[in-house]
Design an enzyme around this catalytic site. Structure first.
Site, mmCIF file in Angstrom:
data_model
loop_
_atom_site.group_PDB
_atom_site.id
_atom_site.type_symbol
_atom_site.label_atom_id
_atom_site.label_comp_id
_atom_site.label_asym_id
_atom_site.label_seq_id
_atom_site.Cartn_x
_atom_site.Cartn_y
_atom_site.Cartn_z
ATOM 1 N N HIS A 1 -10.811 12.585 -27.885
ATOM 2 C CA HIS A 1 -11.298 13.081 -26.596
ATOM 3 C C HIS A 1 -10.341 12.791 -25.445
ATOM 4 C CE1 HIS A 1 -15.460 14.676 -27.192
ATOM 5 N NE2 HIS A 1 -15.114 14.282 -28.404
ATOM 6 N N ARG A 2 -9.290 12.066 -25.703
ATOM 7 C CA ARG A 2 -8.258 11.920 -24.679
ATOM 8 C C ARG A 2 -7.406 13.177 -24.593
ATOM 9 N NH1 ARG A 2 -5.680 6.573 -26.965
ATOM 10 N NH2 ARG A 2 -6.054 7.839 -28.801
#
Length: 85
Positions: A60-61
């Site tokens: 999710h980065r």
């Protein structure tokens, strides 16, 4: 630079679904299980059809759930007509 997801298919080993773990430098992993006959309802009718479970693990980065959901939806669309791939 966009990164391509890693794809793993354990269906040929009889695995129903794959929940992948990603390791750098991977940013996503698509897991495909075996094709199974499943009951399926469509337009009020019940029948049997081949079904495969596709999963997506993502960092999710790098991306978010909305993009992941769109990717899986597009994958579903493409697999509905494999003769066109």
């Amino acid at each position: 630079m966009p990164q391509a997801p890693t794809v793993t298919n354990l269906g040929d080993l009889g695995v129903d679904s794959v929940f992948g773990v990603i390791y750098p430098p991977q940013v996503a992993m698509v897991g495909l299980g075996r094709v199974m006959e499943q009951p399926w309802a469509h337009n009020g009718m019940l029948g049997i059809r081949p079904v495969v479970t596709a999963t997506l693990s993502a960092d999710h980065r790098v991306s978010d759930g909305l993009r992941g959901a769109r990717f899986l939806a597009r994958l579903d669309e493409l697999l509905q007509k494999p003769e066109e791939l």
